[in-house]
Design a protein around this motif. Structure first.
Motif, PDB file in Angstrom:
ATOM      1  N   THR A 132       2.461   1.153 -12.333  1.00 26.70           N
ATOM      2  CA  THR A 132       3.372   0.327 -11.545  1.00 26.70           C
ATOM      3  C   THR A 132       2.602  -0.867 -10.974  1.00 26.70           C
ATOM      4  OG1 THR A 132       2.966   1.436  -9.431  1.00 26.70           O
ATOM      5  CG2 THR A 132       4.597   2.452 -10.908  1.00 26.70           C
ATOM      6  N   PRO A 133       3.297  -1.852 -10.394  1.00 23.71           N
ATOM      7  CA  PRO A 133       2.612  -3.032  -9.850  1.00 23.71           C
ATOM      8  C   PRO A 133       1.508  -2.717  -8.850  1.00 23.71           C
ATOM      9  CG  PRO A 133       4.940  -3.461  -9.994  1.00 23.71           C
ATOM     10  CD  PRO A 133       4.769  -2.023 -10.354  1.00 23.71           C
ATOM     11  N   SER A 134       1.657  -1.623  -8.093  1.00 25.44           N
ATOM     12  CA  SER A 134       0.636  -1.265  -7.107  1.00 25.44           C
ATOM     13  C   SER A 134      -0.503  -0.462  -7.718  1.00 25.44           C
ATOM     14  CB  SER A 134       1.270  -0.467  -5.958  1.00 25.44           C
ATOM     15  OG  SER A 134       1.752   0.785  -6.429  1.00 25.44           O
ATOM     16  N   GLY A 135      -0.420  -0.176  -9.017  1.00 21.96           N
ATOM     17  CA  GLY A 135      -1.493   0.552  -9.700  1.00 21.96           C
ATOM     18  C   GLY A 135      -1.273   2.038  -9.829  1.00 21.96           C
ATOM     19  N   ARG A 136      -0.078   2.521  -9.506  1.00 22.07           N
ATOM     20  CA  ARG A 136       0.201   3.950  -9.636  1.00 22.07           C
ATOM     21  C   ARG A 136       0.427   4.317 -11.102  1.00 22.07           C
ATOM     22  NH1 ARG A 136       5.388   5.229  -6.620  1.00 22.07           N
ATOM     23  NH2 ARG A 136       5.916   3.070  -7.152  1.00 22.07           N
ATOM     24  N   SER A 137      -0.195   5.406 -11.536  1.00 19.95           N
ATOM     25  CA  SER A 137       0.053   5.913 -12.875  1.00 19.95           C
ATOM     26  C   SER A 137       1.353   6.708 -12.877  1.00 19.95           C
ATOM     27  CB  SER A 137      -1.100   6.814 -13.333  1.00 19.95           C
ATOM     28  OG  SER A 137      -0.779   7.431 -14.573  1.00 19.95           O
ATOM     29  N   ILE A 138       2.199   6.440 -13.873  1.00 24.03           N
ATOM     30  CA  ILE A 138       3.462   7.168 -14.004  1.00 24.03           C
ATOM     31  C   ILE A 138       3.256   8.477 -14.755  1.00 24.03           C
ATOM     32  CG2 ILE A 138       5.774   7.059 -15.032  1.00 24.03           C
ATOM     33  CD1 ILE A 138       5.688   4.026 -14.643  1.00 24.03           C
ATOM     34  N   GLN A 139       2.250   8.528 -15.634  1.00 18.91           N
ATOM     35  CA  GLN A 139       2.067   9.652 -16.541  1.00 18.91           C
ATOM     36  C   GLN A 139       1.876  10.976 -15.816  1.00 18.91           C
ATOM     37  OE1 GLN A 139       2.518  10.121 -19.616  1.00 18.91           O
ATOM     38  NE2 GLN A 139       1.628  12.150 -19.806  1.00 18.91           N
ATOM     39  N   ALA A 140       2.738  11.939 -16.159  1.00 18.63           N
ATOM     40  CA  ALA A 140       2.706  13.316 -15.632  1.00 18.63           C
ATOM     41  C   ALA A 140       2.911  13.366 -14.121  1.00 18.63           C
ATOM     42  CB  ALA A 140       1.406  14.021 -16.011  1.00 18.63           C
ATOM     43  N   ARG A 141       3.325  12.259 -13.504  1.00 21.79           N
ATOM     44  CA  ARG A 141       3.610  12.237 -12.070  1.00 21.79           C
ATOM     45  C   ARG A 141       5.035  11.777 -11.805  1.00 21.79           C
ATOM     46  NH1 ARG A 141      -1.500  10.253 -12.768  1.00 21.79           N
ATOM     47  NH2 ARG A 141      -3.165  11.444 -11.766  1.00 21.79           N
ATOM     48  N   GLY A 142       5.426  10.698 -12.467  1.00 18.92           N
ATOM     49  CA  GLY A 142       6.763  10.176 -12.273  1.00 18.92           C
ATOM     50  C   GLY A 142       6.866   9.316 -11.033  1.00 18.92           C
ATOM     51  N   ILE A 143       8.094   8.955 -10.718  1.00 18.22           N
ATOM     52  CA  ILE A 143       8.409   8.138  -9.544  1.00 18.22           C
ATOM     53  C   ILE A 143       9.050   9.040  -8.495  1.00 18.22           C
ATOM     54  CG2 ILE A 143       9.729   6.173  -8.667  1.00 18.22           C
ATOM     55  CD1 ILE A 143       7.469   5.407 -10.583  1.00 18.22           C
ATOM     56  N   THR A 144       8.484   9.016  -7.288  1.00 16.21           N
ATOM     57  CA  THR A 144       9.036   9.801  -6.184  1.00 16.21           C
ATOM     58  C   THR A 144      10.062   8.956  -5.438  1.00 16.21           C
ATOM     59  OG1 THR A 144       6.962  11.014  -5.910  1.00 16.21           O
ATOM     60  CG2 THR A 144       8.513  11.061  -4.069  1.00 16.21           C
ATOM     61  N   PRO A 145      11.295   9.427  -5.291  1.00 14.22           N
ATOM     62  CA  PRO A 145      12.320   8.632  -4.601  1.00 14.22           C
ATOM     63  C   PRO A 145      11.952   8.363  -3.143  1.00 14.22           C
ATOM     64  CG  PRO A 145      13.302  10.452  -5.824  1.00 14.22           C
ATOM     65  CD  PRO A 145      11.827  10.701  -5.806  1.00 14.22           C
ATOM     66  N   ASP A 146      12.430   7.234  -2.631  1.00 15.90           N
ATOM     67  CA  ASP A 146      12.298   6.959  -1.196  1.00 15.90           C
ATOM     68  C   ASP A 146      13.164   7.927  -0.397  1.00 15.90           C
ATOM     69  OD1 ASP A 146      10.652   4.563  -1.563  1.00 15.90           O
ATOM     70  OD2 ASP A 146      12.474   3.669  -2.376  1.00 15.90           O
ATOM     71  N   ILE A 147      14.320   8.247  -0.941  1.00 11.11           N
ATOM     72  CA  ILE A 147      15.240   9.208  -0.310  1.00 11.11           C
ATOM     73  C   ILE A 147      15.573  10.263  -1.362  1.00 11.11           C
ATOM     74  CG2 ILE A 147      17.472   9.538   0.812  1.00 11.11           C
ATOM     75  CD1 ILE A 147      17.399   6.622   1.655  1.00 11.11           C
ATOM     76  N   ILE A 148      15.189  11.488  -1.108  1.00 12.94           N
ATOM     77  CA  ILE A 148      15.442  12.573  -2.066  1.00 12.94           C
ATOM     78  C   ILE A 148      16.836  13.145  -1.824  1.00 12.94           C
ATOM     79  CG2 ILE A 148      14.742  14.871  -2.823  1.00 12.94           C
ATOM     80  CD1 ILE A 148      11.874  14.098  -2.224  1.00 12.94           C
ATOM     81  N   VAL A 149      17.652  13.088  -2.864  1.00 17.22           N
ATOM     82  CA  VAL A 149      19.011  13.638  -2.805  1.00 17.22           C
ATOM     83  C   VAL A 149      19.220  14.454  -4.067  1.00 17.22           C
ATOM     84  CG1 VAL A 149      21.481  13.140  -2.700  1.00 17.22           C
ATOM     85  CG2 VAL A 149      19.870  11.661  -1.481  1.00 17.22           C
ATOM     86  N   ASP A 150      19.326  15.764  -3.937  1.00 14.53           N
ATOM     87  CA  ASP A 150      19.615  16.613  -5.090  1.00 14.53           C
ATOM     88  C   ASP A 150      21.066  16.429  -5.505  1.00 14.53           C
ATOM     89  OD1 ASP A 150      17.146  18.158  -5.535  1.00 14.53           O
ATOM     90  OD2 ASP A 150      17.523  18.911  -3.512  1.00 14.53           O
ATOM     91  N   ARG A 151      21.283  16.446  -6.808  1.00 14.71           N
ATOM     92  CA  ARG A 151      22.660  16.362  -7.282  1.00 14.71           C
ATOM     93  C   ARG A 151      23.285  17.741  -7.226  1.00 14.71           C
ATOM     94  NH1 ARG A 151      25.506  16.004 -12.484  1.00 14.71           N
ATOM     95  NH2 ARG A 151      27.495  15.009 -12.039  1.00 14.71           N
ATOM     96  N   ILE A 152      24.454  17.804  -6.628  1.00 13.83           N
ATOM     97  CA  ILE A 152      25.146  19.083  -6.468  1.00 13.83           C
ATOM     98  C   ILE A 152      26.134  19.262  -7.605  1.00 13.83           C
ATOM     99  CG2 ILE A 152      26.561  20.494  -4.938  1.00 13.83           C
ATOM    100  CD1 ILE A 152      23.782  19.850  -3.873  1.00 13.83           C
TER     101      ILE A 152
END
Length: 469
Positions: free
Chosen positions: A349-369
């Motif tokens: 990502t632009p800040s240098g975070r690796s996506i591989q095997a980590r993914g993107i963590t949401p700012d607000i976590i909402v599980d789909r019901i």
């Protein structure tokens, strides 16, 4: 010589020989094998298989299996593509082909219509979901695989193909369809409420960036003016073409002169695989509030868009942890026409975070019901959807640094949303708790902005420095 003495001499001789030979044997075992050794091993195994396997072995099948086995041993995404699969992949990503407009499936061994694509020859002729195609141009489809059926129905626009159809409660039907250019839509957009637009991207294909620009203009026109908020739905989006993901993110990034506008960086072993994609200077979308929805089905190019918008603080990311496929697959055409999909780099990502095997963590976590089944009488609360991620795949490559990914449970894969007719889509979305949470957030942000505007920043005053004499 007595028997006991003979046995004793034999034992001593064996021990002396073992003591002398063991170091040499260990040195041989520890010595690394060369490429020539492994190639010789491969030839030896092939020779044994061709000579001793229970049936005759087809050379093509044996060699293709060996190549594919070599690639799949590297990671889950490197792959050998025979000519038919390679051609189909290119057609799929192009999003346009000559055909009749049928989504096919297999049901109980029968070639079945999953759905006709809207505004295509099959749709206009009246072919329905659930129809069994038992003949194509007079040839019975029993035992025919989907790829063979697809190749028979696709062809030059203007040419005809005749399908024999069996439909429940009806006599056998025959449809003569004239092939046309079939364009698959990778996205859909609509207004959920006045001012609040919604765009869902199913996959990044060759026309996704262009279609996304058109969808935004259509939403603004339908709204009678600029939007007050946008929901970009990337759930269950498996990725696709990175250049099209770049075009989508570019609509919202790079309008700040002090912002470098990096959207994604790739890093690999070869110098050519290390580069940064930077947003273009030009007209951007208005700076309205924005929510991006992701989940465990959001991967690769979808994660690039979410990560870029998150790092640039242009959108709130909502939903659940994304899949974590942050590896670049280069497509290489072989001299014989087959294809090679090979992992050559990682995404950051632009800040240098690796996506591989980590993914993107949401700012607000909402599980789909998920809605409970109508027959359920347990009285238990509604179930959450389970998800599977890149790090759960056997043989996945690491993220490229020593960062530790928080452990998560290993779930089963989540079902994809079923498509509904366009006129019912808004009602379906309003029953989706994640979408409605996003709507509420956009309303709240706009309310705060209009009711409690931030004070204007006072201009900085520059004080001249004086020097005592």
């Amino acid at each position: 010589m007595s028997k006991k003495r003979f046995v004793l001499i034999a034992v001593i001789t064996f021990l002396v020989a073992s003591a002398l030979l063991t170091p040499h044997a260990l040195r041989v075992m520890r010595q690394p094998r060369t490429d020539a050794d492994y190639l010789r091993l491969f030839r030896e195994v092939v020779t044994i298989v061709k000579k001793s396997y229970v049936t005759d072995v087809d050379n093509k099948k044996l060699m293709q299996g060996a190549v594919n086995g070599m690639l799949t041993a590297l990671d889950p995404h490197s792959q050998y593509l025979p000519l038919t699969d390679f051609t189909e992949m290119k057609v799929h990503m192009a999003g346009a082909f000559g055909g009749v407009g049928i989504e096919l499936g297999m049901e109980n061994g029968k070639l079945t219509v999953n759905a006709p694509i809207e505004d295509t020859p099959a749709f206009r002729a009246g072919i329905q979901a659930g129809d069994h195609i038992y003949r194509i141009d007079g040839k019975l489809t029993k035992g025919m695989n989907i790829n063979d059926a697809v190749s028979r129905m696709r062809g030059t626009p203007g040419t005809a193909v005749t399908l024999g159809i069996e439909r429940a409660g009806s006599a056998p039907l025959s449809f003569r369809l004239v092939r046309a250019i079939i364009k698959t839509k990778s996205l859909k957009g609509r207004l959920l409420e006045p001012g609040i637009g919604y765009v869902t991207i199913a996959e990044f294909q060759e026309r996704t960036g262009e279609d996304f620009d058109k969808a935004l203009k259509t939403l603004a026109a339908d709204n009678g003016g600029p939007l007050s908020g946008l929901i970009l739905d990337l759930r269950y989006n498996p990725g696709g073409l990175v250049d099209q993901a770049f075009r989508v993110a570019d609509r919202f990034i790079g309008d700040n002169p002090t912002d470098e506008g990096v959207i994604v960086t790739t890093k690999g072993r070869e110098p050519s695989s290390t580069r940064s994609l930077t947003a273009y200077v030009g007209q951007k979308e208005p700076n309205y509030p924005m929510v991006v929805l992701i989940n465990g089905g959001s991967a690769s190019a979808a994660e690039i868009v979410a990560g870029a918008l998150q790092d640039h603080k242009r959108a709130v990311i909502m939903g659940t942890q994304s899949f974590g496929k942050g590896s670049v697959q280069s497509i290489i055409q072989l001299p014989n026409g087959d294809g090679l999909k090979l992992t050559t780099a990682r995404y950051y990502t632009p800040s240098g975070r690796s996506i591989q095997a980590r993914g993107i963590t949401p700012d607000i976590i909402v599980d789909r019901i998920k809605k409970p089944a109508k027959t359920a009488k347990t009285g238990k609360p509604e179930d959450k959807e389970d998800e599977i991620h890149e790090k759960d795949l056997e043989g996945h490559i690491s993220g490229g640094d020593d960062a530790v990914t928080p452990p998560t449970k290993k779930p089963a894969s989540a079902p994809a949303l079923k498509k509904s007719p366009d006129e019912k889509m808004v009602e379906l979305l309003k029953s989706d708790n994640q979408v409605m949470r996003a709507v509420d957030l956009l309303k709240g942000l706009n309310y705060m902005k209009s009711t409690y505007p931030l004070p204007a920043k006072a201009p900085k005053t520059v004080t001249a420095k004086t020097t005592k004499q």
